[in-house]
Scaffold this motif. Structure first.
Motif, PDB file in Angstrom:
ATOM      1  N   ASP A  69       0.821  -1.212   0.000  1.00  0.00           N
ATOM      2  CA  ASP A  69       0.000   0.000   0.000  1.00  0.00           C
ATOM      3  C   ASP A  69       0.857   1.265   0.000  1.00  0.00           C
ATOM      4  OD1 ASP A  69      -2.399  -1.325  -0.117  1.00  0.00           O
ATOM      5  OD2 ASP A  69      -2.796  -1.224   2.036  1.00  0.00           O
ATOM      6  N   LEU A  70       1.807   1.334   0.947  1.00  0.00           N
ATOM      7  CA  LEU A  70       2.589   2.561   1.098  1.00  0.00           C
ATOM      8  C   LEU A  70       3.532   2.795  -0.077  1.00  0.00           C
ATOM      9  CD1 LEU A  70       3.280   2.377   4.924  1.00  0.00           C
ATOM     10  CD2 LEU A  70       2.087   4.222   3.736  1.00  0.00           C
ATOM     11  N   ALA A  71       4.035   1.734  -0.680  1.00  0.00           N
ATOM     12  CA  ALA A  71       4.907   1.912  -1.842  1.00  0.00           C
ATOM     13  C   ALA A  71       4.162   2.551  -3.002  1.00  0.00           C
ATOM     14  CB  ALA A  71       5.491   0.567  -2.268  1.00  0.00           C
ATOM     15  N   GLN A  72       2.827   2.384  -3.035  1.00  0.00           N
ATOM     16  CA  GLN A  72       2.012   2.943  -4.107  1.00  0.00           C
ATOM     17  C   GLN A  72       1.274   4.215  -3.688  1.00  0.00           C
ATOM     18  OE1 GLN A  72       1.838   1.738  -7.206  1.00  0.00           O
ATOM     19  NE2 GLN A  72       3.217   0.031  -6.783  1.00  0.00           N
ATOM     20  N   ALA A  73       1.656   4.784  -2.544  1.00  0.00           N
ATOM     21  CA  ALA A  73       0.958   5.974  -2.041  1.00  0.00           C
ATOM     22  C   ALA A  73       1.045   7.121  -3.042  1.00  0.00           C
ATOM     23  CB  ALA A  73       1.549   6.401  -0.701  1.00  0.00           C
ATOM     24  N   SER A  74      -0.099   7.805  -3.219  1.00  0.00           N
ATOM     25  CA  SER A  74      -0.205   8.885  -4.208  1.00  0.00           C
ATOM     26  C   SER A  74      -0.556  10.192  -3.515  1.00  0.00           C
ATOM     27  CB  SER A  74      -1.282   8.529  -5.237  1.00  0.00           C
ATOM     28  OG  SER A  74      -1.597   9.626  -6.055  1.00  0.00           O
ATOM     29  N   GLN A  75      -0.285  11.296  -4.188  1.00  0.00           N
ATOM     30  CA  GLN A  75      -0.631  12.617  -3.662  1.00  0.00           C
ATOM     31  C   GLN A  75      -2.079  13.002  -3.954  1.00  0.00           C
ATOM     32  OE1 GLN A  75       2.918  14.542  -5.570  1.00  0.00           O
ATOM     33  NE2 GLN A  75       3.084  15.566  -3.595  1.00  0.00           N
ATOM     34  N   VAL A  99      -7.071   7.390  12.975  1.00  0.00           N
ATOM     35  CA  VAL A  99      -6.518   6.980  11.689  1.00  0.00           C
ATOM     36  C   VAL A  99      -4.998   6.913  11.816  1.00  0.00           C
ATOM     37  CG1 VAL A  99      -6.330   7.497   9.245  1.00  0.00           C
ATOM     38  CG2 VAL A  99      -8.449   8.056  10.466  1.00  0.00           C
ATOM     39  N   ALA A 100      -4.455   5.701  11.812  1.00  0.00           N
ATOM     40  CA  ALA A 100      -3.003   5.551  11.880  1.00  0.00           C
ATOM     41  C   ALA A 100      -2.363   5.908  10.552  1.00  0.00           C
ATOM     42  CB  ALA A 100      -2.643   4.118  12.273  1.00  0.00           C
ATOM     43  N   LEU A 101      -3.003   5.475   9.476  1.00  0.00           N
ATOM     44  CA  LEU A 101      -2.541   5.763   8.115  1.00  0.00           C
ATOM     45  C   LEU A 101      -3.761   5.961   7.243  1.00  0.00           C
ATOM     46  CD1 LEU A 101       0.160   2.938   7.762  1.00  0.00           C
ATOM     47  CD2 LEU A 101       0.626   5.375   8.093  1.00  0.00           C
ATOM     48  N   GLY A 102      -3.764   7.023   6.470  1.00  0.00           N
ATOM     49  CA  GLY A 102      -4.849   7.268   5.526  1.00  0.00           C
ATOM     50  C   GLY A 102      -4.307   7.939   4.273  1.00  0.00           C
ATOM     51  N   PHE A 103      -4.518   7.321   3.129  1.00  0.00           N
ATOM     52  CA  PHE A 103      -3.963   7.845   1.886  1.00  0.00           C
ATOM     53  C   PHE A 103      -4.650   7.170   0.702  1.00  0.00           C
ATOM     54  CE2 PHE A 103      -1.501   4.337   3.531  1.00  0.00           C
ATOM     55  CZ  PHE A 103      -1.340   3.493   2.448  1.00  0.00           C
ATOM     56  N   VAL A 104      -4.256   7.582  -0.479  1.00  0.00           N
ATOM     57  CA  VAL A 104      -4.733   6.966  -1.723  1.00  0.00           C
ATOM     58  C   VAL A 104      -3.571   6.220  -2.358  1.00  0.00           C
ATOM     59  CG1 VAL A 104      -5.610   7.399  -4.053  1.00  0.00           C
ATOM     60  CG2 VAL A 104      -6.539   8.670  -2.110  1.00  0.00           C
ATOM     61  N   ARG A 105      -3.808   4.990  -2.738  1.00  0.00           N
ATOM     62  CA  ARG A 105      -2.757   4.187  -3.364  1.00  0.00           C
ATOM     63  C   ARG A 105      -3.055   3.961  -4.842  1.00  0.00           C
ATOM     64  NH1 ARG A 105      -2.217  -1.970  -2.685  1.00  0.00           N
ATOM     65  NH2 ARG A 105      -1.581  -1.556  -4.821  1.00  0.00           N
ATOM     66  N   ARG A 106      -1.980   3.844  -5.604  1.00  0.00           N
ATOM     67  CA  ARG A 106      -2.102   3.518  -7.019  1.00  0.00           C
ATOM     68  C   ARG A 106      -2.124   2.004  -7.189  1.00  0.00           C
ATOM     69  NH1 ARG A 106       2.025   7.406  -6.712  1.00  0.00           N
ATOM     70  NH2 ARG A 106       3.562   5.729  -6.803  1.00  0.00           N
ATOM     71  N   GLY A 107      -2.345   1.567  -8.434  1.00  0.00           N
ATOM     72  CA  GLY A 107      -2.189   0.158  -8.776  1.00  0.00           C
ATOM     73  C   GLY A 107      -3.276  -0.769  -8.266  1.00  0.00           C
ATOM     74  N   TRP A 108      -4.486  -0.250  -8.028  1.00  0.00           N
ATOM     75  CA  TRP A 108      -5.600  -1.108  -7.605  1.00  0.00           C
ATOM     76  C   TRP A 108      -6.031  -1.944  -8.799  1.00  0.00           C
ATOM     77  CZ3 TRP A 108     -11.174   0.885  -6.194  1.00  0.00           C
ATOM     78  CH2 TRP A 108     -11.905  -0.178  -5.622  1.00  0.00           C
ATOM     79  N   SER A 109      -5.824  -3.241  -8.730  1.00  0.00           N
ATOM     80  CA  SER A 109      -6.113  -4.119  -9.868  1.00  0.00           C
ATOM     81  C   SER A 109      -7.599  -4.123 -10.181  1.00  0.00           C
ATOM     82  CB  SER A 109      -5.635  -5.541  -9.580  1.00  0.00           C
ATOM     83  OG  SER A 109      -6.303  -6.078  -8.451  1.00  0.00           O
ATOM     84  N   ASN A 110      -7.918  -4.266 -11.448  1.00  0.00           N
ATOM     85  CA  ASN A 110      -9.302  -4.203 -11.919  1.00  0.00           C
ATOM     86  C   ASN A 110      -9.543  -5.350 -12.891  1.00  0.00           C
ATOM     87  OD1 ASN A 110     -11.880  -3.432 -12.507  1.00  0.00           O
ATOM     88  ND2 ASN A 110     -11.350  -1.470 -13.445  1.00  0.00           N
ATOM     89  N   GLY A 111      -9.484  -6.569 -12.333  1.00  0.00           N
ATOM     90  CA  GLY A 111      -9.655  -7.759 -13.170  1.00  0.00           C
ATOM     91  C   GLY A 111     -11.021  -7.854 -13.822  1.00  0.00           C
ATOM     92  N   GLY A 112     -12.055  -7.298 -13.158  1.00  0.00           N
ATOM     93  CA  GLY A 112     -13.403  -7.369 -13.711  1.00  0.00           C
ATOM     94  C   GLY A 112     -13.749  -6.222 -14.630  1.00  0.00           C
ATOM     95  N   SER A 113     -12.787  -5.359 -14.922  1.00  0.00           N
ATOM     96  CA  SER A 113     -13.004  -4.197 -15.801  1.00  0.00           C
ATOM     97  C   SER A 113     -14.177  -3.340 -15.338  1.00  0.00           C
ATOM     98  CB  SER A 113     -13.232  -4.667 -17.245  1.00  0.00           C
ATOM     99  OG  SER A 113     -12.091  -5.363 -17.733  1.00  0.00           O
TER     100      SER A 113
END
Length: 207
Positions: A69-75, A99-113
């Motif tokens: 999650d954190l490696a893909q954290a986005s602004q 909230v210990a950690l709250g952010f938006v991550r990239r790379g959320w897979s979308n297998g079902g389109s």
């Protein structure tokens, strides 16, 4: 005057005497009790070992999920259900319920389109003895889905955030889109003690 003396010999056909039988049963009982005790000890040792392995596996799972999650954290900044814009990264130190950690991550897979972005809003919280991971189906204005339990048996959680070479106990960004460089998570786990893990919080997020 002498008399012939013939010793009495017990034939094998006569079997064991009562005393011999009782001694044999006593020895057999002692051996059986020792065997049962050894078996019970082995079972308890195996159960304890399995519990410890499960706890270690849980720690590794926490590390793997947070690393991903954190490696893909986005602004990317989001809006809550009221339309209020929120900062890109939230961190309240790991206090229970916060909230210990709250952010938006990239790379959320979308297998079902599905008709959604590849970005995903994520939050981590300590709720009672559970580390929960909360997600949202959409970035802006959506209600969260049911949280997933990442690990149980946590007595305390401490999170620190590193920015420009300094550690902070709480994330108070200078800019709403600012991100930490790294995150330190310390989990106090029953029977394991304190477990410290370090994570890099994304790359290319600016100065």
């Amino acid at each position: 005057m002498t008399a012939d003396f013939t010793p009495v010999r017990r034939s094998a056909e006569h079997g064991f005497t009562l005393v011999e039988l009782m001694i044999s049963l006593l020895i057999f009982g002692m051996l059986a009790a020792a065997g049962v005790g050894l078996l019970a000890f082995s079972v308890r040792a195996q159960e304890a070992t399995q519990e410890r392995l499960d706890e270690v596996a849980s720690i590794r799972r926490v590390g793997a999920i947070m690393t991903s999650d954190l490696a893909q954290a986005s602004q990317r900044m989001v809006r809550d259900t009221s339309g209020v814009r929120m900062v890109a990264f939230t961190g309240e130190g790991g206090a229970p319920g916060g909230v210990a950690l709250g952010f938006v991550r990239r790379g959320w897979s979308n297998g079902g389109s599905a008709a959604r972005a590849s970005l995903q809003r994520v939050e981590y919280r300590l709720v009672e003895d559970r580390l929960e991971r909360q997600t949202w189906p959409m970035l802006d204005g959506a209600e969260p889905v049911r949280p997933a339990i990442v690990m149980r048996g946590i007595t305390a959680m401490t999170v620190r955030y590193r920015r420009k070479g300094e550690w902070r106990d709480r994330w108070d960004p200078e800019r709403p889109d600012a991100m930490p460089d790294a995150v330190e998570v310390v989990l106090d786990v029953e029977r394991l003690g304190s477990i410290r893990q370090l994570f890099v919080a994304g790359t290319g997020n600016g100065p």
